[in-house]
Write a protein that holds these residues in place. Sequence first.
Motif, short mmCIF file in Angstrom:
data_model
loop_
_atom_site.label_atom_id
_atom_site.label_comp_id
_atom_site.label_asym_id
_atom_site.label_seq_id
_atom_site.Cartn_x
_atom_site.Cartn_y
_atom_site.Cartn_z
N LEU A 1 1.98 2.37 -3.44
CA LEU A 1 0.99 2.89 -4.39
C LEU A 1 1.33 4.32 -4.78
CD1 LEU A 1 -2.54 1.79 -3.11
CD2 LEU A 1 -1.56 1.36 -5.35
N ARG B 1 -6.38 4.98 4.05
CA ARG B 1 -6.38 5.87 2.88
C ARG B 1 -6.84 5.13 1.63
NH1 ARG B 1 -0.47 8.82 3.77
NH2 ARG B 1 -1.05 10.11 5.57
N PHE B 2 -6.34 3.90 1.45
CA PHE B 2 -6.70 3.17 0.23
C PHE B 2 -8.20 2.87 0.20
CE2 PHE B 2 -7.48 -0.78 -2.07
CZ PHE B 2 -7.01 -0.42 -3.32
N GLN C 1 0.22 7.79 -5.49
CA GLN C 1 -0.93 8.67 -5.31
C GLN C 1 -0.49 10.09 -5.65
OE1 GLN C 1 -2.29 8.11 -1.27
NE2 GLN C 1 -3.33 6.21 -1.77
N LEU D 1 0.83 -1.21 0.00
CA LEU D 1 0.00 0.00 0.00
C LEU D 1 0.86 1.25 0.00
CD1 LEU D 1 -2.81 -1.07 2.50
CD2 LEU D 1 -2.95 -0.93 0.02
N TYR E 1 -4.85 -5.00 -3.73
CA TYR E 1 -4.56 -4.02 -2.70
C TYR E 1 -5.63 -4.01 -1.61
CZ TYR E 1 -0.70 -2.13 -5.44
OH TYR E 1 0.48 -1.98 -6.12
N ALA F 1 -5.17 -4.49 2.37
CA ALA F 1 -5.73 -3.59 3.38
C ALA F 1 -6.55 -4.36 4.40
CB ALA F 1 -6.58 -2.51 2.71
N ASN G 1 -10.21 6.08 -0.31
CA ASN G 1 -10.12 6.56 -1.69
C ASN G 1 -10.94 5.71 -2.63
OD1 ASN G 1 -8.48 8.89 -1.54
ND2 ASN G 1 -6.65 7.64 -1.32
N LEU G 2 -10.96 4.39 -2.40
CA LEU G 2 -11.77 3.50 -3.22
C LEU G 2 -13.25 3.86 -3.08
CD1 LEU G 2 -10.87 1.16 -5.06
CD2 LEU G 2 -11.50 -0.41 -3.21
N HIS H 1 -6.97 -3.52 -7.81
CA HIS H 1 -7.70 -3.04 -6.64
C HIS H 1 -8.08 -4.19 -5.71
CE1 HIS H 1 -8.98 1.05 -8.55
NE2 HIS H 1 -7.85 1.13 -7.89
N HIS I 1 -2.23 3.65 5.93
CA HIS I 1 -2.24 3.43 4.48
C HIS I 1 -3.43 2.57 4.05
CE1 HIS I 1 1.85 5.11 4.67
NE2 HIS I 1 1.69 5.34 3.37
N GLN J 1 -7.30 13.66 -2.55
CA GLN J 1 -7.48 12.37 -1.91
C GLN J 1 -8.61 12.44 -0.87
OE1 GLN J 1 -5.41 9.63 -2.91
NE2 GLN J 1 -4.96 11.14 -4.49
#
Length: 605
Positions: free
Chosen positions: A136, A548-549, A138, A133, A584, A588, A552-553, A581, A545, A302
């Motif tokens: 990634l 955040r992922f 960004q 992650l 990742y 996560a 954001n998704l 995705h 992280h 973000q």
Amino acid sequence: MSEQPRPEFLATVTPLSGLDFATLQAIVGDFELRTFDAEEAVGRFVPGQDEGLYVIDHGAVRLEDEQGQVLEQRGEGELFGHAICLDSDYPPYRVVADEVTRSWYLAPGPLQKLIAAHPEVAHFFSAGPGDRLRSLHQSSPANIAGLGLRTPVTAGPQTSIVECARRMAEHRISCLPLVDDDRLVGIVTDRDLRNRVLAGEVDPESPVERVMTPDPTRISNASTINDALVEMMRLGIHHLPVCDESGRLAGVISAGDLLRQQSPHPLQLVRAIQRAGSDEEVAQVACRGPGVLASLAASGSQATEIGRVAGMLTDASTRRLLALAQADLGPPPMDWAWLAFGSQARMEQGLVTDQDNGLLLAEEPDADGREYFRQMAERVCRGLDAGGYVFCPGGVMAMGEWRMSRAAWQSTFKGWIQQPEPKSVMQSSIFFDLRVVDGDPALGAGLQETVLRQARDREIFRRFLAAESMSHTPPIGLFRRFVQESDGRQSQGLNLKKRGVIPIVDLARVRALEGAIQVVQTEARLKASAEAGNINARDADDLIHAFRFIANLRLHHQVRQFERGERPDHLVNPDELSGLHRRYLRSAFGIVRAAQKALAQRYVL
């Protein structure tokens, strides 16, 4: 000639998707087709023993531990056979086909050759979930230094008011920073000259320090444009001094500078809200908020930044509704504080949200006071609902029961903490995410300090809260349109809020309460908890992280819905996620499960 996988299929499989097409065409002959019947045992895989790699072409398999407990489910385009991080460890695992499954097998020799030739493939197999992650890409938000700020025109605090006005007119600027020995000590604006000098009948020959704003808020030139935006929205100001790393004045950023960066812009929306003359007008302007947030997301902002801006828009609407209510009702009969709870308090709202709020009163009101604050709360809550901040389904609103005196709030929290039981703990959790939006900040700060101290000193309460947080767990697999649960059930669709965001929010809350940490934003809580020694620093960074992922998704899912004219929600069809995705997201979820396991061990759950 034996059957081979199509290069186009391998291009959808992480980490092979990072290879060029010619390389994919060259390696297809290294794969061997292997098919398994439903419930057929595929094999036992032990980390460190090179047993090759399987790529699922069609079907699904489940990964089990030595006792037969299901660890994960994997489907089309996913891998097994290699060392897999499960709950922060790399255990041996068995693989069983859930249904008739076609897979492509890559033997140890060709696999090692591929890894040696391509560092990105090697990194995928050697990196842990957090490292994946962190790697990634960004988009980095633009920082203030990139705006090309002009060298500031300045004056000293002893400079006369009339001389300051002359400099402002000469250079066509609307504010003047005031420095002493290269250090910023104040600022004066054209509004100050109108309101404090002309209207206040101050002698223009007086030193400007008589009318300046002393020790103004400033921001570092290494900060992002979004940082400046949020600070100006929070303070309701139009100019923000910028200082370099040594603390010396580097320039002044204005609302106009920010407005030129993006359009539509949240500052324009905040200004319109602040000028609204009625509850209906506030609602009309607030309804434009999701469109502005979607525009910011489309320009690269973000989820963390969107959440802060969304929180400021909600705050602005709330404050304006409170001001309009007081203009009609008259001065309040006592000090008060309007409280935000949950995602608004944490500044982690998405494109749409409900409202969670309360009203804290300095003392127990009499009958007239109760009626005053009832009308105030009802107007604000109804105004927010009309502006798109729908009524809280759980009734956590100031217009309901959550309008109390300081003593009553303290008694309520004390009851939750001193005599915890599952239902009350479940209902009380968001109240520990508390922030004052308007009114007397000291009232809210006093309540928060008392509550945090009580929670820190009452481990049995935190144990109940930790147990409640375990009710929100990530799924063990994403299979077509369904989410595979740990008990064997399948649910349709993946709720990224309940299954990804909330588990991390809950973890951060419990860890923060362990140290009576005052910050409420999830990332800030995790960082502060790591600094306090309540959580391993690496684990905290992994969770940040992962947060955040997932956020954001969810944000990009909501933006796509908004652009299609649909009401944004949190429910994602797993089948619509790309292979990358999915990979990742699995990383996560693994980080969250490992953190929940550590929390369970900490509280012996």
